[in-house]
Design a protein around this motif. Structure first.
Motif, PDB file in Angstrom:
ATOM      1  N   VAL A  55       0.835  -1.197   0.000  1.00  0.00           N
ATOM      2  CA  VAL A  55       0.000   0.000   0.000  1.00  0.00           C
ATOM      3  C   VAL A  55       0.874   1.253   0.000  1.00  0.00           C
ATOM      4  O   VAL A  55       0.580   2.233  -0.693  1.00  0.00           O
ATOM      5  N   GLN A  56       1.959   1.199   0.781  1.00  0.00           N
ATOM      6  CA  GLN A  56       2.877   2.338   0.799  1.00  0.00           C
ATOM      7  C   GLN A  56       3.457   2.601  -0.592  1.00  0.00           C
ATOM      8  O   GLN A  56       3.576   3.742  -1.031  1.00  0.00           O
ATOM      9  N   VAL A  57       3.782   1.530  -1.301  1.00  0.00           N
ATOM     10  CA  VAL A  57       4.295   1.678  -2.668  1.00  0.00           C
ATOM     11  C   VAL A  57       3.220   2.269  -3.578  1.00  0.00           C
ATOM     12  O   VAL A  57       3.491   3.176  -4.388  1.00  0.00           O
ATOM     13  N   ALA A  58       1.996   1.767  -3.451  1.00  0.00           N
ATOM     14  CA  ALA A  58       0.910   2.250  -4.314  1.00  0.00           C
ATOM     15  C   ALA A  58       0.625   3.734  -4.069  1.00  0.00           C
ATOM     16  O   ALA A  58       0.336   4.485  -5.009  1.00  0.00           O
ATOM     17  N   ARG A  59       0.711   4.183  -2.821  1.00  0.00           N
ATOM     18  CA  ARG A  59       0.490   5.594  -2.530  1.00  0.00           C
ATOM     19  C   ARG A  59       1.622   6.458  -3.088  1.00  0.00           C
ATOM     20  O   ARG A  59       1.395   7.574  -3.563  1.00  0.00           O
ATOM     21  N   ALA A  60       2.847   5.932  -2.990  1.00  0.00           N
ATOM     22  CA  ALA A  60       3.987   6.707  -3.487  1.00  0.00           C
ATOM     23  C   ALA A  60       3.926   6.903  -4.995  1.00  0.00           C
ATOM     24  O   ALA A  60       4.533   7.849  -5.524  1.00  0.00           O
ATOM     25  N   GLN A  61       3.190   6.037  -5.704  1.00  0.00           N
ATOM     26  CA  GLN A  61       3.097   6.164  -7.151  1.00  0.00           C
ATOM     27  C   GLN A  61       2.363   7.433  -7.581  1.00  0.00           C
ATOM     28  O   GLN A  61       2.496   7.886  -8.725  1.00  0.00           O
ATOM     29  N   PHE A  62       1.585   8.055  -6.667  1.00  0.00           N
ATOM     30  CA  PHE A  62       0.859   9.277  -7.003  1.00  0.00           C
ATOM     31  C   PHE A  62       1.786  10.493  -7.053  1.00  0.00           C
ATOM     32  O   PHE A  62       1.399  11.544  -7.581  1.00  0.00           O
ATOM     33  N   TYR A  63       2.976  10.371  -6.489  1.00  0.00           N
ATOM     34  CA  TYR A  63       3.877  11.520  -6.389  1.00  0.00           C
ATOM     35  C   TYR A  63       4.957  11.440  -7.469  1.00  0.00           C
ATOM     36  O   TYR A  63       5.213  10.379  -8.041  1.00  0.00           O
ATOM     37  N   PRO A  64       5.624  12.572  -7.751  1.00  0.00           N
ATOM     38  CA  PRO A  64       6.665  12.561  -8.784  1.00  0.00           C
ATOM     39  C   PRO A  64       7.801  11.612  -8.435  1.00  0.00           C
ATOM     40  O   PRO A  64       8.144  11.414  -7.262  1.00  0.00           O
ATOM     41  N   ASN A  65       8.364  11.034  -9.465  1.00  0.00           N
ATOM     42  CA  ASN A  65       9.515  10.145  -9.322  1.00  0.00           C
ATOM     43  C   ASN A  65      10.748  10.898  -9.842  1.00  0.00           C
ATOM     44  O   ASN A  65      10.829  11.235 -11.014  1.00  0.00           O
ATOM     45  N   ILE A  66      11.692  11.170  -8.957  1.00  0.00           N
ATOM     46  CA  ILE A  66      12.850  11.989  -9.290  1.00  0.00           C
ATOM     47  C   ILE A  66      14.095  11.118  -9.329  1.00  0.00           C
ATOM     48  O   ILE A  66      14.402  10.412  -8.360  1.00  0.00           O
ATOM     49  N   ASN A  67      14.799  11.157 -10.446  1.00  0.00           N
ATOM     50  CA  ASN A  67      16.039  10.406 -10.612  1.00  0.00           C
ATOM     51  C   ASN A  67      17.160  11.368 -10.989  1.00  0.00           C
ATOM     52  O   ASN A  67      16.962  12.301 -11.787  1.00  0.00           O
ATOM     53  N   LEU A  68      18.322  11.116 -10.434  1.00  0.00           N
ATOM     54  CA  LEU A  68      19.512  11.875 -10.782  1.00  0.00           C
ATOM     55  C   LEU A  68      20.495  10.943 -11.466  1.00  0.00           C
ATOM     56  O   LEU A  68      20.824   9.884 -10.922  1.00  0.00           O
ATOM     57  N   ALA A  69      20.948  11.330 -12.657  1.00  0.00           N
ATOM     58  CA  ALA A  69      21.944  10.552 -13.395  1.00  0.00           C
ATOM     59  C   ALA A  69      23.152  11.445 -13.657  1.00  0.00           C
ATOM     60  O   ALA A  69      23.006  12.626 -13.998  1.00  0.00           O
ATOM     61  N   GLY A  70      24.319  10.899 -13.463  1.00  0.00           N
ATOM     62  CA  GLY A  70      25.521  11.681 -13.677  1.00  0.00           C
ATOM     63  C   GLY A  70      26.637  10.832 -14.249  1.00  0.00           C
ATOM     64  O   GLY A  70      26.586   9.603 -14.210  1.00  0.00           O
ATOM     65  N   PHE A  71      27.643  11.528 -14.810  1.00  0.00           N
ATOM     66  CA  PHE A  71      28.794  10.813 -15.339  1.00  0.00           C
ATOM     67  C   PHE A  71      30.033  11.685 -15.155  1.00  0.00           C
ATOM     68  O   PHE A  71      29.951  12.918 -15.042  1.00  0.00           O
ATOM     69  N   VAL A  72      31.169  11.049 -15.136  1.00  0.00           N
ATOM     70  CA  VAL A  72      32.452  11.729 -15.087  1.00  0.00           C
ATOM     71  C   VAL A  72      33.451  10.862 -15.834  1.00  0.00           C
ATOM     72  O   VAL A  72      33.382   9.627 -15.765  1.00  0.00           O
ATOM     73  N   GLY A  73      34.366  11.518 -16.604  1.00  0.00           N
ATOM     74  CA  GLY A  73      35.316  10.718 -17.360  1.00  0.00           C
ATOM     75  C   GLY A  73      36.215  11.575 -18.232  1.00  0.00           C
ATOM     76  O   GLY A  73      36.329  12.795 -18.049  1.00  0.00           O
ATOM     77  N   PHE A  74      36.832  10.905 -19.195  1.00  0.00           N
ATOM     78  CA  PHE A  74      37.774  11.563 -20.093  1.00  0.00           C
ATOM     79  C   PHE A  74      37.430  11.213 -21.527  1.00  0.00           C
ATOM     80  O   PHE A  74      37.015  10.086 -21.817  1.00  0.00           O
ATOM     81  N   GLN A  75      37.650  12.199 -22.430  1.00  0.00           N
ATOM     82  CA  GLN A  75      37.431  11.979 -23.857  1.00  0.00           C
ATOM     83  C   GLN A  75      38.491  12.780 -24.631  1.00  0.00           C
ATOM     84  O   GLN A  75      38.691  13.964 -24.382  1.00  0.00           O
TER      85      GLN A  75
END
Length: 351
Positions: free
Chosen positions: A175-195
């Motif tokens: 139920v906690q999962v189902a309620r959380a589905q009503f709210y925005p889902n925020i993901n952070l993606a990052g990278f670091v490296g050399f080119q």
């Protein structure tokens, strides 16, 4: 061109979706462990019952064999009286019938003893019982101390109740999962490296690059589906609570029934003990009269018939008392204790 990068992502659990998944998964795992332990308690109880049944049948056969010997003695005496003209063939035929009935009973007991041995071996996961296994005797079993008052503490010692309680916790996590589905889902993606264009320039400061990419998911057009999903999960919680309450009520009924059975059999044993003493007293008097030549040996054997009947009932009641104690021990959890991982807050009724 050379490219060397390390990337990663992180989901920000502001609304408890991931913790809900964790609680649901842990609830399922703990419930499965408790149900496994409940099955073990049931198996152990059935093994004890099979062993007690074997002991009861063995002692019943001992009484039946003595009855057969007595029937044979009575038949011999009646045949002698017929030859002496003191009796008729009717008594002979009646005693022959009694002897045949006793032989039939012994044959049935032998078959039941073999079946009880096979049942015990099957419960132990063996094709047959080990050679040389000593035959059980009812008198060697120790009676369990019965508490005067049974508190609700034993509810935490029944694995099936703990399993049902964990099922509720798992459903609440969903139920906690189902309620959380009503709210925005925020993901952070990052990278670091050399080119760089050449390998020799790969690790130079000018070749380094990095970036952060936030992603937001808004459930704007999924309200109907999410509400239906929440209602479904909430219904699962209600069903789990009802199942838990039913398990608790059934457990209380089992304890009450088995406790009453222990008390009832104890009372029956006291009354039957008085009947046995009376039959043995009559048998002693018949022996004294026979010694004083005031009665025939047939009177002694007839008096012994009542004693053997009471001893047969004594065996049944002794086994019945032990069966009731096994049932009470099982109803109170069979000595099971939850592990620290399985421990959960208990209440006799959930809302």
């Amino acid at each position: 061109m050379g490219n060397l990068q390390v990337g990663g992502s992180w989901e920000l659990d502001f609304f408890g979706k991931n913790s809900g998944h964790l609680h649901a998964a842990l609830g399922q795992a703990r419930a499965a462990e408790a149900e496994r332990d409940a099955a073990r308690v049931l198996l152990a109880s059935n093994v004890v019952r099979a062993y007690l049944q074997w002991a009861r049948l063995l002692e019943q056969r001992q009484v039946a064999e003595r009855m057969l010997a007595q029937r044979q003695q009575m038949l011999s005496l009646v045949e002698q009286r017929v030859k002496a003209g003191l009796d008729n063939l009717l008594e002979v035929r009646l005693n022959e019938t009694g002897r045949a009935d006793t032989r039939t009973s012994i044959a049935a007991l032998n078959q039941q003893i073999d079946a009880s041995r096979n049942a015990l071996a099957a419960l132990m996961g063996q094709p047959r019982l080990p050679e040389g296994l000593a035959e059980p005797k009812l008198g060697r079993f120790k009676h369990m101390a019965i508490p005067q008052e049974l508190s609700a503490d034993w509810l935490g010692r029944r694995a099936d109740i703990v399993a049902a309680r964990w099922r509720v916790e798992s459903a609440r996590g969903d139920v906690q999962v189902a309620r959380a589905q009503f709210y925005p889902n925020i993901n952070l993606a990052g990278f670091v490296g050399f080119q760089s264009l050449g390998f020799d320039n790969m690790l130079k400061a000018g070749s380094m690059q990095w970036g952060v990419d936030p992603a937001i998911r808004l459930p704007i057009f999924e309200g109907g589906r999410l509400r239906a999903q929440l209602r479904s999960k909430s219904a699962d919680v209600d069903a789990a609570i009802e199942s838990y309450n039913a398990t608790v009520i059934d457990a209380m009924r089992e304890v009450a029934d088995q406790s009453q059975a222990v008390s009832a059999v104890s009372m029956q044993q006291r009354e039957q003990g008085a009947a046995l003493r009376a039959a043995e007293g009559a048998y002693d008097i018949a022996q004294q009269r026979y010694t004083a030549e005031l009665a025939t040996y047939l009177h002694v054997l007839s008096a012994e018939t009542a004693v053997l009947a009471q001893r047969r009932q004594q065996v049944d009641l002794a086994a019945k008392a032990l069966f009731a104690q096994v049932g009470l021990a099982q109803a109170m959890g069979g000595g099971w204790q939850p592990s620290p991982e399985q421990a959960v807050v208990h209440s006799t009724n959930l809302n």
